[in-house]
Design a protein around this motif. Structure first.
Motif, mmCIF file in Angstrom:
data_model
loop_
_atom_site.group_PDB
_atom_site.id
_atom_site.type_symbol
_atom_site.label_atom_id
_atom_site.label_comp_id
_atom_site.label_asym_id
_atom_site.label_seq_id
_atom_site.Cartn_x
_atom_site.Cartn_y
_atom_site.Cartn_z
ATOM 1 N N GLN A 36 -26.216 -116.539 12.120
ATOM 2 C CA GLN A 36 -25.300 -116.780 13.381
ATOM 3 C C GLN A 36 -24.370 -117.743 13.097
ATOM 4 O OE1 GLN A 36 -28.906 -116.681 16.260
ATOM 5 N NE2 GLN A 36 -27.306 -115.552 17.620
ATOM 6 N N LYS A 37 -23.161 -117.676 13.726
ATOM 7 C CA LYS A 37 -22.041 -118.996 13.694
ATOM 8 C C LYS A 37 -21.390 -118.774 14.852
ATOM 9 C CE LYS A 37 -19.324 -121.058 10.094
ATOM 10 N NZ LYS A 37 -20.365 -122.420 9.902
ATOM 11 N N GLY A 38 -21.144 -119.893 15.460
ATOM 12 C CA GLY A 38 -20.494 -119.942 16.770
ATOM 13 C C GLY A 38 -20.285 -121.084 17.286
ATOM 14 N N ASN A 39 -19.666 -121.172 18.517
ATOM 15 C CA ASN A 39 -19.516 -122.573 19.285
ATOM 16 C C ASN A 39 -19.566 -122.465 20.882
ATOM 17 O OD1 ASN A 39 -17.793 -124.835 20.420
ATOM 18 N ND2 ASN A 39 -17.445 -125.355 18.405
ATOM 19 N N THR A 40 -20.180 -123.572 21.309
ATOM 20 C CA THR A 40 -20.408 -123.234 22.716
ATOM 21 C C THR A 40 -19.270 -123.396 23.530
ATOM 22 O OG1 THR A 40 -20.362 -125.933 23.029
ATOM 23 C CG2 THR A 40 -22.672 -124.908 22.477
ATOM 24 N N ASN A 41 -17.824 -123.333 22.966
ATOM 25 C CA ASN A 41 -16.869 -122.991 23.632
ATOM 26 C C ASN A 41 -16.720 -121.464 24.026
ATOM 27 O OD1 ASN A 41 -15.987 -122.034 21.171
ATOM 28 N ND2 ASN A 41 -14.530 -123.748 20.662
ATOM 29 N N GLN A 42 -17.508 -120.754 23.534
ATOM 30 C CA GLN A 42 -17.420 -119.198 23.708
ATOM 31 C C GLN A 42 -18.207 -118.947 25.073
ATOM 32 O OE1 GLN A 42 -18.972 -118.150 20.122
ATOM 33 N NE2 GLN A 42 -17.265 -118.368 18.860
ATOM 34 N N THR A 43 -18.612 -119.526 25.766
ATOM 35 C CA THR A 43 -19.485 -119.349 26.855
ATOM 36 C C THR A 43 -18.756 -118.510 27.929
ATOM 37 O OG1 THR A 43 -19.200 -121.368 27.977
ATOM 38 C CG2 THR A 43 -21.237 -121.029 26.711
ATOM 39 N N ARG A 44 -19.323 -117.696 28.831
ATOM 40 C CA ARG A 44 -18.694 -117.143 29.849
ATOM 41 C C ARG A 44 -18.748 -117.803 31.057
ATOM 42 N NH1 ARG A 44 -21.333 -111.711 30.382
ATOM 43 N NH2 ARG A 44 -19.569 -110.594 31.051
ATOM 44 N N VAL A 45 -19.863 -118.592 31.454
ATOM 45 C CA VAL A 45 -20.040 -119.457 32.246
ATOM 46 C C VAL A 45 -20.331 -120.721 31.830
ATOM 47 C CG1 VAL A 45 -21.529 -119.834 34.398
ATOM 48 C CG2 VAL A 45 -21.370 -117.580 33.649
ATOM 49 N N HIS A 46 -19.612 -121.608 32.247
ATOM 50 C CA HIS A 46 -19.673 -123.059 31.848
ATOM 51 C C HIS A 46 -20.888 -123.602 32.362
ATOM 52 C CE1 HIS A 46 -15.112 -124.131 30.660
ATOM 53 N NE2 HIS A 46 -15.619 -123.116 30.169
ATOM 54 N N PHE A 47 -21.431 -124.549 31.538
ATOM 55 C CA PHE A 47 -22.707 -125.118 31.725
ATOM 56 C C PHE A 47 -23.072 -125.918 33.209
ATOM 57 C CE2 PHE A 47 -22.795 -125.642 26.821
ATOM 58 C CZ PHE A 47 -23.105 -124.103 26.720
ATOM 59 N N ASN A 48 -21.978 -126.572 33.601
ATOM 60 C CA ASN A 48 -22.332 -127.256 34.953
ATOM 61 C C ASN A 48 -22.167 -126.081 36.066
ATOM 62 O OD1 ASN A 48 -19.456 -126.467 34.276
ATOM 63 N ND2 ASN A 48 -18.664 -128.107 35.975
ATOM 64 N N HIS A 49 -21.523 -124.982 35.860
ATOM 65 C CA HIS A 49 -21.915 -123.878 36.659
ATOM 66 C C HIS A 49 -23.103 -123.215 36.759
ATOM 67 C CE1 HIS A 49 -17.646 -123.644 38.616
ATOM 68 N NE2 HIS A 49 -17.227 -124.228 37.504
ATOM 69 N N LEU A 50 -23.596 -122.968 35.543
ATOM 70 C CA LEU A 50 -24.933 -122.266 35.207
ATOM 71 C C LEU A 50 -25.971 -123.060 35.893
ATOM 72 C CD1 LEU A 50 -26.143 -120.095 33.558
ATOM 73 C CD2 LEU A 50 -26.366 -121.602 31.925
ATOM 74 N N VAL A 51 -25.948 -124.632 35.632
ATOM 75 C CA VAL A 51 -26.998 -125.397 35.990
ATOM 76 C C VAL A 51 -26.847 -125.543 37.755
ATOM 77 C CG1 VAL A 51 -27.645 -127.759 36.340
ATOM 78 C CG2 VAL A 51 -27.044 -126.930 34.034
#
Length: 291
Positions: free
Chosen positions: A205-220
């Motif tokens: 697996q190789k990637g980056n957290t910039n690929q999220t569909r929901v940003h972390f502050n919204h998720l939290v």
């Protein structure tokens, strides 16, 4: 700060470059966050090579996110689940399945033949709270750790016939976290962290957290109505490359003897070996119980 749990549950601050552990006068990392970090040192200094790192925290609740990375979401379409996996879906993880760095993942061959890996970033909640918005969420994010979401895919497919899954991810030893907690002040941008998972040195697996569909502050924020306690964990989803979506997945599923390294830049590398049931417990696996 790199916050660790070591030996028989002692808590410390890790100076990684010096390979030095500074013991803190607090009974658990969860209580460290409950006290808002107002914790003194004991005066004890130990060499990193002389201690045994454990799972960095035992949370009160572990919120588990699925389908949050775009590439992984897209590749899941090929699995032909009976129900769709929507972005930001969250369920609770089994806390008793938590293991730490260099602990063994036990392959329950009487339960599954399709053992998969999923590299994820875990967010540590720093204080209790509920019903807050995305603009307040960063105040609740205290740190980060690495999580490897071990999954029995054959069990998961059966669970998905009801549109839910938890057993497939909550079996004993299926929840490796660690190797430490990196506090939020040491992470300039949580949405730009390189991620890589390797099995026996081979990149899977190789990637980056910039690929999220929901940003972390919204998720939290979105899941804050479920009520957070200091030290809780919420994971953020995995990147592409899991074994289940490969053309020949059985060439990629984990097996006894495999060594898995889950790495997130700036957060650390979590290493675990897969062992057979008999190697772990000294006896053959029991017969499967079905109902």
């Amino acid at each position: 700060m790199k916050l660790i749990t070591f030996d028989d549950g002692r808590v410390g601050r890790l100076e990684l470059e010096e390979e030095l552990v500074i013991e803190l006068d607090v009974p658990s990392t969860r209580e460290y966050f409950e006290r808002g970090g107002d914790v003194q040192e004991t005066g004890e200094r130990l060499a990193l090579g002389d201690v045994r790192l454990r799972a960095p925290i035992q949370p009160k609740k572990f919120f588990h996110t699925a389908g949050n990375f775009a590439d992984h979401h897209n590749e899941l379409q090929a699995v032909d689940w009976s129900h769709p996996v929507h972005k930001g879906i969250v369920f609770f993880q089994n806390l008793d399945a938590i293991i730490g760095p260099d602990d063994n993942i036990v392959y329950p061959e009487h339960l599954t033949k399709e053992l998969d890996y999923e590299l994820e970033l875990g967010i540590i909640i720093g204080k209790s709270g509920k019903f807050f918005g995305p603009d307040e969420a960063n105040d609740y994010i205290a740190g980060f750790t690495v999580f490897n979401d071990i999954t029995a895919r054959d069990i998961q497919r059966k669970e998905m016939e009801s549109g839910v899954f938890s057993f497939s991810k909550g079996i004993d030893t299926f929840c490796p976290i660690g190797p430490y907690i990196v506090t939020a002040d040491e992470v300039p941008d949580m949405h730009n962290l390189a991620m890589e998972l390797r099995v026996n040195g081979e990149v899977r697996q190789k990637g980056n957290t910039n690929q999220t569909r929901v940003h972390f502050n919204h998720l939290v924020a979105y899941h804050s109505p479920q009520v957070y306690s200091a030290g809780d964990i919420i994971t953020t989803g995995t990147i592409s490359g899991v074994a289940a979506i490969q053309k020949n997945p059985f060439d990629f599923y984990l097996k006894p003897g495999d060594v898995v390294e889950a790495e997130i830049a700036g957060i650390g590398t979590l290493r675990n070996k897969v062992v057979s049931w008999e190697e772990a417990w000294g006896q053959p696996a029991p017969e499967r119980v079905d109902w």
